[in-house]
Design a protein around this motif. Structure first.
Motif, mmCIF file in Angstrom:
data_model
loop_
_atom_site.group_PDB
_atom_site.id
_atom_site.type_symbol
_atom_site.label_atom_id
_atom_site.label_comp_id
_atom_site.label_asym_id
_atom_site.label_seq_id
_atom_site.Cartn_x
_atom_site.Cartn_y
_atom_site.Cartn_z
ATOM 1 N N ILE A 124 -93.431 44.326 47.341
ATOM 2 C CA ILE A 124 -92.519 44.866 48.347
ATOM 3 C C ILE A 124 -93.123 44.779 49.744
ATOM 4 O O ILE A 124 -92.451 44.368 50.699
ATOM 5 C CB ILE A 124 -92.176 46.339 48.028
ATOM 6 N N ALA A 208 -83.633 50.983 39.750
ATOM 7 C CA ALA A 208 -83.823 51.728 40.984
ATOM 8 C C ALA A 208 -83.054 53.045 40.960
ATOM 9 O O ALA A 208 -83.538 54.073 41.462
ATOM 10 C CB ALA A 208 -83.396 50.886 42.180
ATOM 11 N N LEU A 218 -78.723 50.053 45.875
ATOM 12 C CA LEU A 218 -79.680 48.973 46.180
ATOM 13 C C LEU A 218 -78.935 47.669 46.394
ATOM 14 O O LEU A 218 -77.940 47.377 45.736
ATOM 15 C CB LEU A 218 -80.673 48.835 45.029
ATOM 16 N N PHE A 262 -82.094 49.669 50.554
ATOM 17 C CA PHE A 262 -81.369 50.779 49.941
ATOM 18 C C PHE A 262 -80.381 51.369 50.947
ATOM 19 O O PHE A 262 -80.558 51.234 52.164
ATOM 20 C CB PHE A 262 -82.344 51.877 49.497
ATOM 21 N N ARG A 268 -87.809 47.843 54.644
ATOM 22 C CA ARG A 268 -89.038 48.194 53.921
ATOM 23 C C ARG A 268 -89.819 49.267 54.654
ATOM 24 O O ARG A 268 -90.447 50.136 54.028
ATOM 25 C CB ARG A 268 -89.915 46.948 53.746
ATOM 26 N N LEU A 271 -89.617 52.930 53.681
ATOM 27 C CA LEU A 271 -90.136 53.415 52.413
ATOM 28 C C LEU A 271 -91.537 53.995 52.576
ATOM 29 O O LEU A 271 -92.360 53.452 53.315
ATOM 30 C CB LEU A 271 -90.196 52.281 51.389
ATOM 31 N N GLN A 275 -92.804 55.198 47.399
ATOM 32 C CA GLN A 275 -91.513 54.552 47.154
ATOM 33 C C GLN A 275 -91.665 53.038 47.034
ATOM 34 O O GLN A 275 -90.927 52.397 46.284
ATOM 35 C CB GLN A 275 -90.523 54.919 48.258
ATOM 36 N N GLU A 276 -92.612 52.455 47.769
ATOM 37 C CA GLU A 276 -92.893 51.025 47.605
ATOM 38 C C GLU A 276 -93.339 50.731 46.175
ATOM 39 O O GLU A 276 -92.904 49.751 45.561
ATOM 40 C CB GLU A 276 -93.972 50.580 48.580
ATOM 41 N N THR A 279 -90.402 51.009 43.854
ATOM 42 C CA THR A 279 -89.511 49.860 44.029
ATOM 43 C C THR A 279 -90.087 48.635 43.329
ATOM 44 O O THR A 279 -89.360 47.887 42.651
ATOM 45 C CB THR A 279 -89.281 49.568 45.517
ATOM 46 N N SER A 282 -89.588 49.060 39.718
ATOM 47 C CA SER A 282 -88.192 48.757 39.390
ATOM 48 C C SER A 282 -87.988 47.258 39.229
ATOM 49 O O SER A 282 -87.283 46.806 38.316
ATOM 50 C CB SER A 282 -87.262 49.297 40.483
ATOM 51 N N CYS A 283 -88.603 46.465 40.115
ATOM 52 C CA CYS A 283 -88.485 45.001 40.035
ATOM 53 C C CYS A 283 -89.087 44.477 38.736
ATOM 54 O O CYS A 283 -88.504 43.605 38.076
ATOM 55 C CB CYS A 283 -89.179 44.360 41.229
#
Length: 361
Positions: A124, A208, A218, A262, A268, A271, A275-276, A279, A282-283
């Motif tokens: 990210i 996410a 997202l 988001f 970015r 965040l 949160q990075e 994220t 999540s990826c």
């Protein structure tokens, strides 16, 4: 897909270790520097042909040695077993599949490992090449012709860059065949990347929403690396003078990038570091989920230093999801993470490059 046996020789601090694995959750516990992460790194090497750690490939070798090897026995969901090996002697790498010599591409195609580790936030917050590697690994496992097109593109890019740096300046006619090859293969790569991101998006949104519900909806933005309104061949010819001054090709598939926004954090920079990480996680979970949807089996899931990367609530959420999926999971930590205390797990102690089974948790 399950990794049933892993043998490692000469990788960082691991002189010679062998690990037998079962279904479900496995936990590697030990002090910093004991070799826990190197076990995950070995499995990742078989699936990606590179380490997830930054730094030169020479750092993979145990100090004072010039050879290493990683061997894994894998079993697919349909029961088919495959033996994969990757060795290095000096500067030469060799892949083996079921005892026969193979290419690195064949090796990577034969198994799948997804790893969340302390450097994953670079997906990210880092440079675009990290995001391209993530994207292309996913495309590679979907599009059988991707590797050939990618190699053709890299060869043409290398030749054009060589012409840009040649002295005296090369004639314009010498650029034309390489620019045509770049345009043709870039269009293929771009088509496959877009298609993959379209398929990935629902999985990204689901992950996410589970891990970062406070950020709202997202969306994923993709930039192919050259103007959307122009043919790449025309653009390369037009900006050849600028590229000559810079000494490299400034447009093409090697310049592609993608980003996530988001509803309540469109950039970015909005965040936090935590949160990075979520994220990025999540990826990785989305990619694993899409792989399972396409291939009928989850990749091996590796979670390095889980307790230091996620708070307890998110640890519990991720582990619950992965256990429900039936994925095989490897987790490392200096101690047994609290969320694992109540879960059935195979625990191993790692000390001074040795791995000792401790039995079920």
């Amino acid at each position: 897909m399950k990794l049933e046996r892993l043998r490692i020789q000469g990788l960082r601090c691991l002189t010679e270790v062998e690990l037998s694995l079962s279904d479900g959750l496995h936990v590697l516990i030990g002090p910093n520097g004991a070799g826990k992460t190197s076990v995950l790194e070995a499995a990742f090497l078989l699936s990606h042909g590179r380490s997830f750690r930054s730094g030169a490939r020479e750092a993979l070798l145990q100090r004072g040695e010039n050879a290493l090897s990683v061997f894994g026995e894998w079993r697919h969901a349909d029961g088919h077993a495959v033996r994969l090996g990757l060795g290095r002697n000096g500067s030469r790498w060799e892949a083996r599949i079921d005892g026969e010599k193979g290419s690195l591409g064949q090796l990577v195609q034969a198994c799948a490992v997804v790893c969340f580790e302390p450097g994953s936030h670079a997906l990210i917050a880092g440079a675009a090449d990290e995001r391209r590697r993530y994207l292309d690994w996913g495309v590679f496992h979907v599009e059988h012709d991707f590797l050939l097109a990618w190699r053709r593109y890299q060869r043409a890019l290398k030749q054009r860059n060589s012409l840009l740096r040649s002295q005296p300046v090369a004639e314009a006619s010498l650029f034309l065949p390489w620019e045509a090859e770049l345009a043709q293969t870039a269009n293929l790569i771009d088509t496959w990347r877009r298609r993959y991101l379209d398929d990935l998006l629902p999985h990204l949104q689901s992950q996410a929403h589970s891990l970062l519900p406070e950020l709202g909806a997202l969306d994923c933005r993709y930039r192919r690396g050259w103007s959307d309104e122009r043919d790449l061949g025309e653009q390369l010819a037009e900006q050849r003078g600028r590229d000559l001054a810079r000494g490299h090709t400034t447009a093409g598939a090697h310049r592609a990038d993608w980003s996530i926004g988001f509803e309540h954090a469109p950039l970015r920079e909005h965040l936090s570091r935590g949160q990075e990480k979520l994220t990025a996680l999540s990826c990785l979970l989305a990619q694993a989920s899409l792989h399972a949807e396409r291939r009928g089996e989850w990749p091996l899931m590796c979670l390095d230093d889980l307790a230091s990367e996620l708070d307890q609530a998110h640890q519990e959420a991720v582990l619950a999801q992965l256990q429900a999926s039936g994925a095989q999971i490897l987790v490392t930590g200096t101690d047994l993470p609290a969320p694992l205390a109540a879960l059935p797990a195979h625990v191993f102690h790692v000390e001074h490059g040795r791995i000792l089974p401790a039995g079920p948790a």
